[in-house]
Motif scaffolding. Structure first.
Motif, PDB file in Angstrom:
ATOM      1  N   ALA A  34     -13.256 -21.803   9.932  1.00  0.00           N
ATOM      2  CA  ALA A  34     -14.022 -20.851   8.795  1.00  0.00           C
ATOM      3  C   ALA A  34     -12.987 -20.066   8.107  1.00  0.00           C
ATOM      4  N   HIS A  41     -29.226 -21.699  23.470  1.00  0.00           N
ATOM      5  CA  HIS A  41     -27.880 -21.448  23.427  1.00  0.00           C
ATOM      6  C   HIS A  41     -27.331 -20.008  23.381  1.00  0.00           C
ATOM      7  N   CYS A  42     -28.332 -19.291  23.598  1.00  0.00           N
ATOM      8  CA  CYS A  42     -27.656 -17.651  23.593  1.00  0.00           C
ATOM      9  C   CYS A  42     -27.674 -17.046  24.967  1.00  0.00           C
ATOM     10  N   ASN A  45     -21.061 -29.938   6.886  1.00  0.00           N
ATOM     11  CA  ASN A  45     -22.085 -30.890   7.123  1.00  0.00           C
ATOM     12  C   ASN A  45     -22.412 -31.338   5.686  1.00  0.00           C
ATOM     13  N   GLY A  90     -26.760 -22.873   9.435  1.00  0.00           N
ATOM     14  CA  GLY A  90     -27.443 -23.344  10.473  1.00  0.00           C
ATOM     15  C   GLY A  90     -28.708 -22.280  10.644  1.00  0.00           C
ATOM     16  N   ARG A 132     -32.104 -27.306  23.495  1.00  0.00           N
ATOM     17  CA  ARG A 132     -30.648 -27.083  23.757  1.00  0.00           C
ATOM     18  C   ARG A 132     -30.587 -26.175  25.199  1.00  0.00           C
ATOM     19  N   PRO A 152     -35.886 -17.079  17.662  1.00  0.00           N
ATOM     20  CA  PRO A 152     -35.982 -18.467  16.877  1.00  0.00           C
ATOM     21  C   PRO A 152     -37.512 -18.382  16.862  1.00  0.00           C
TER      22      PRO A 152
HETATM   23  N1  LIG Z   1     -29.858 -19.294  16.401  1.00  0.00           N
HETATM   24  C1  LIG Z   1     -29.965 -18.402  16.843  1.00  0.00           C
HETATM   25  O1  LIG Z   1     -31.202 -17.976  17.349  1.00  0.00           O
HETATM   26  C2  LIG Z   1     -28.627 -17.474  16.848  1.00  0.00           C
HETATM   27  C3  LIG Z   1     -29.258 -15.944  17.525  1.00  0.00           C
HETATM   28  C4  LIG Z   1     -28.198 -15.023  17.404  1.00  0.00           C
HETATM   29  C5  LIG Z   1     -26.969 -15.408  17.382  1.00  0.00           C
HETATM   30  N2  LIG Z   1     -26.685 -16.814  17.017  1.00  0.00           N
HETATM   31  C6  LIG Z   1     -25.162 -17.154  16.945  1.00  0.00           C
HETATM   32  O2  LIG Z   1     -24.961 -17.406  15.372  1.00  0.00           O
HETATM   33  C7  LIG Z   1     -23.821 -18.322  15.233  1.00  0.00           C
HETATM   34  C8  LIG Z   1     -24.414 -19.513  14.682  1.00  0.00           C
HETATM   35  O3  LIG Z   1     -25.442 -20.021  15.432  1.00  0.00           O
HETATM   36  P1  LIG Z   1     -26.599 -21.127  14.715  1.00  0.00           P
HETATM   37  O4  LIG Z   1     -27.622 -21.250  15.597  1.00  0.00           O
HETATM   38  O5  LIG Z   1     -26.810 -20.559  13.347  1.00  0.00           O
HETATM   39  O6  LIG Z   1     -25.769 -22.653  14.591  1.00  0.00           O
HETATM   40  P2  LIG Z   1     -25.884 -23.737  13.870  1.00  0.00           P
HETATM   41  O7  LIG Z   1     -25.381 -24.915  14.915  1.00  0.00           O
HETATM   42  O8  LIG Z   1     -27.465 -23.915  13.842  1.00  0.00           O
HETATM   43  O9  LIG Z   1     -25.291 -23.695  12.479  1.00  0.00           O
HETATM   44  C9  LIG Z   1     -23.877 -23.610  12.190  1.00  0.00           C
HETATM   45  C10 LIG Z   1     -23.590 -24.277  11.150  1.00  0.00           C
HETATM   46  O10 LIG Z   1     -22.064 -24.180  11.003  1.00  0.00           O
HETATM   47  C11 LIG Z   1     -21.517 -25.400  10.450  1.00  0.00           C
HETATM   48  N3  LIG Z   1     -20.296 -25.216  10.284  1.00  0.00           N
HETATM   49  C12 LIG Z   1     -19.227 -25.317  11.360  1.00  0.00           C
HETATM   50  N4  LIG Z   1     -18.018 -25.131  11.135  1.00  0.00           N
HETATM   51  C13 LIG Z   1     -18.124 -24.905   9.781  1.00  0.00           C
HETATM   52  C14 LIG Z   1     -17.014 -24.510   9.114  1.00  0.00           C
HETATM   53  N5  LIG Z   1     -15.845 -24.438   9.565  1.00  0.00           N
HETATM   54  N6  LIG Z   1     -17.235 -24.134   7.705  1.00  0.00           N
HETATM   55  C15 LIG Z   1     -18.588 -24.192   7.437  1.00  0.00           C
HETATM   56  N7  LIG Z   1     -19.649 -24.549   8.050  1.00  0.00           N
HETATM   57  C16 LIG Z   1     -19.275 -24.898   9.362  1.00  0.00           C
HETATM   58  C17 LIG Z   1     -22.303 -26.416  10.989  1.00  0.00           C
HETATM   59  O11 LIG Z   1     -22.274 -27.530  10.208  1.00  0.00           O
HETATM   60  C18 LIG Z   1     -23.902 -25.832  11.097  1.00  0.00           C
HETATM   61  O12 LIG Z   1     -24.409 -26.137  10.148  1.00  0.00           O
HETATM   62  C19 LIG Z   1     -23.448 -18.590  16.543  1.00  0.00           C
HETATM   63  O13 LIG Z   1     -22.499 -18.085  17.114  1.00  0.00           O
HETATM   64  C20 LIG Z   1     -24.793 -18.232  17.521  1.00  0.00           C
HETATM   65  O14 LIG Z   1     -24.460 -18.000  19.060  1.00  0.00           O
HETATM   66  C21 LIG Z   1     -27.538 -17.606  16.917  1.00  0.00           C
END
Ligand SMILES: NC(=O)c1ccc[n+]([C@@H]2O[C@H](COP(=O)([O-])OP(=O)(O)OC[C@H]3O[C@@H](n4cnc5c(N)ncnc54)[C@H](O)[C@@H]3O)[C@@H](O)[C@H]2O)c1
Length: 418
Positions: free
Chosen positions: A104, A268-269, A38, A15, A333, A166
Motif C-alpha cells: 500500500a 483476528h485482533c 480486490n 475492509g 476467523r 465488530p
Molecule cells: N476488523 C476489526 O475489528 C479491527 C479492529 C481494530 C483494528 N483492525 C486492524 O485494521 C487493519 C485492517 O483490518 P480489516 O479488518 O479492515 O481487514 P479486512 O481484511 O477486512 O480489509 C482489508 C482490505 O484491504 C485490502 N487490501 C489488501 N492489500 C491492499 C493494498 N495493497 N491496497 C489496497 N487494498 C488492499 C483487502 O483487499 C481488503 O479489502 C488490520 O491491521 C487490523 O488488525 C481491525
C-alpha cells in the motif's frame, strides 16, 4: 490546534475498518476515494453495496455513494490524505506480516506531490509507521520525510489505530476516544485535524511508536485477563470445583473483576496482536507470551474433555453449539470453537458429530473434508444428542430450555446453563 482537515482523502483497503472510515468521512462532506486491490470489493462499493456484514454500514455506503462523496477504484488516486487500513496478519513465526502495508505504501508513494498526510491505521508493531516514512523516503528521494528532517516535512506521517468493536463499528468509530501518534508533533496535529472531522471522542496526540504500542497493549490486556480466567477454569476442573461459582464469589471483592472463561480466544485482533509485542521484545514479554499459550491451548483441552466423555457411550452423538469466535456474530476467523470441532473430529473420525451455528449455512473451510461432521439447526441436533457441548454463548443457545438438555451429558464452556 490545526483547523479541521479539508481536501480529498484516499482510504486504502475497504475492509471492516477502511470502509466504515470512508463512510464516516464522506458523510461529513469529505470527498473520499476508496481504494482496494480486490475488484469485487471495489465493484460492490462503487455500486453502493457492502461486501460483508456490519450493522448500519450498508445504509452509510449507499448514502455516501448516492450523494457522490464516496467513489471506489483499484487505482491509487492523488489525494490530500491517505489512510492505510490493510491487513496485518502474522507469519508462521508469529511476527507481523507487513507485506500489505508495504504494498500500500509503494502505491501511495507514487502519487505524492508534497503536502500530503499519510496515516497508517493498520494494527502494527512499534516502529512500523516510521518504517512507512522510510519506505516513502527510499522511493521518493525528492521529498523530505518527517523521520529525517527537523524542519517542516513535505509529507506528514502518523499512526491512528482503530479500537472499534465488530457489530458496533459505525457507533464506536464516531464515539470512541482515539490515539493519534505522529512521527513528529506536527504530524500528530495534522492527523488529529483529519479525525476531528468525524470523531466525537477525545483525540489523544502522541508519538507514533507509543500509539502503535498502546493499541497492542489494549488487546494484550484483554488476552492476559481472559487467560487468567481460562487458567482458573483448568485449575478448578482439576480440583473438581465449579469455576463460575469461584469467580462469582471472588468478584464480590470490591477491587476484583475476573472475566469469563471460554473455549479459547479468537478473532483476528486479541488472538493476534499480543504476538507483535512478543516479537518486539521476545525475552521480556513472558506474561504476554504465556497468556497467548494458555488461550491457544484451551480448544485442545476442551476437545480432549469431550473425547473422554464419549467413552461412556457405545455410538454417541455429540452436538457442538456454535462456531463463531464470539457470541452473536458470524465471524469465524481464528475461532476456538472451530478448532474444538476440528480436534474432536480428528480424534474420533467415526463419531456422529453435529454442529449448530445460526449465523451460517455452510461449514467453514477448516472443517471441510470431515464427512462425520453435519451442520444442523440446534433444535434438530439436540433431538439426537447424547453429549451437548456449548462453545459459543449466542442468544439463541442461551434460550434453550433446560428440559431439552435433560438426560444428556452437558459440557458448557461458557457457563450459560449453570
Ligand atoms: N476488523 C476489526 O475489528 C479491527 C479492529 C481494530 C483494528 N483492525 C486492524 O485494521 C487493519 C485492517 O483490518 P480489516 O479488518 O479492515 O481487514 P479486512 O481484511 O477486512 O480489509 C482489508 C482490505 O484491504 C485490502 N487490501 C489488501 N492489500 C491492499 C493494498 N495493497 N491496497 C489496497 N487494498 C488492499 C483487502 O483487499 C481488503 O479489502 C488490520 O491491521 C487490523 O488488525 C481491525
Amino acid at each position: 490546534m490545526d483547523d479541521l482537515f479539508t481536501g480529498r482523502v484516499a482510504v486504502v483497503g475497504l475492509g471492516y475498518i477502511g470502509l466504515p472510515t470512508a463512510v464516516a468521512l464522506a458523510t461529513r462532506g469529505i470527498d473520499v476515494v476508496g481504494v482496494d486491490v480486490n475488484e469485487d470489493t471495489v465493484k460492490a462499493v462503487a455500486n453502493g453495496e457492502v461486501p460483508f456484514v456490519e450493522p448500519d454500514l450498508a445504509v452509510g455506503v449507499s448514502g455516501a455513494v448516492g450523494i457522490g462523496r464516496l467513489t471506489a477504484t483499484t487505482t491509487m488516486p492523488e489525494a490530500d490524505a491517505f489512510i492505510i487500513a490493510v491487513p496485518t496478519p502474522f507469519l508462521d513465526d508469529r511476527t507481523a506480516d507487513l507485506a500489505y502495508v508495504h504494498a500500500a505504501t509503494v502505491s501511495v508513494a507514487a502519487k505524492l506531490r508534497g503536502g500530503e498526510l499519510v496515516v497508517l491505521e493498520s494494527t502494527s508493531p512499534p516502529g512500523t509507521t516510521e518504517q512507512v516514512s522510510r519506505w516513502i523516503a527510499e522511493l521518493r528521494p525528492d521529498l523530505r520525510l518527517p523521520h529525517a528532517t527537523d524542519g517542516v516535512p513535505d509529507v506528514f506521517v502518523a499512526h491512528c489505530p482503530e479500537r472499534v468493536l465488530p457489530g458496533r463499528i459505525m457507533i464506536e468509530m464516531i464515539t470512541n476516544d482515539r490515539v493519534v501518534g505522529g512521527i513528529t508533533r506536527r504530524c500528530a496535529q495534522k492527523a488529529a485535524s483529519l479525525y476531528r472531522v468525524f470523531a466525537q471522542g477525545k483525540i489523544l496526540e502522541t508519538d507514533a511508536a507509543s500509539a502503535e504500542m498502546a493499541k497492542l497493549v489494549e488487546n494484550a490486556y484483554r488476552d492476559v485477563n481472559i487467560a487468567f480466567a481460562n487458567e482458573l477454569s483448568l485449575i478448578s476442573e482439576h480440583l473438581k470445583l465449579d469455576v463460575w461459582e469461584v469467580i462469582r464469589l471472588a468478584n464480590h471483592h470490591p477491587r476484583v473483576n475476573i472475566l469469563s472463561p471460554g473455549p479459547g480466544v479468537g478473532g483476528h485482533c486479541i488472538a493476534v496482536d499480543p504476538w507483535f509485542i512478543v516479537g518486539a521484545a521476545p525475552g521480556l514479554a513472558r506474561l504476554i507470551r504465556t497468556a497467548r499459550e494458555v488461550n491457544d491451548s484451551k480448544p485442545h483441552h476442551v476437545a480432549e474433555q469431550v473425547v473422554a466423555k464419549t467413552s461412556r457411550f457405545r455410538n454417541p452423538t455429540v452436538v457442538c453449539l456454535g462456531l463463531a469466535f464470539k457470541a452473536n456474530v458470524d465471524d469465524m476467523r481464528e475461532s476456538p470453537a472451530v478448532e474444538v470441532v476440528a480436534a474432536i473430529a480428528d480424534a474420533l473420525p467415526d463419531l456422529d458429530l453435529r454442529v449448530a451455528e445460526p449465523y451460517t449455512d455452510a461449514l467453514p473451510r477448516a472443517l471441510h473434508g470431515r464427512p462425520n461432521i453435519r451442520l444442523q439447526s440446534a433444535n434438530e441436533a439436540l433431538d439426537d444428542a447424547d453429549i451437548v457441548v456449548l462453545l459459543v454463548d449466542h442468544d439463541q443457545f442461551r434460550s434453550i430450555s433446560r428440559s431439552r438438555l435433560e438426560g444428556k451429558v452437558v459440557y458448557d464452556t461458557r457457563g450459560v446453563w449453570r
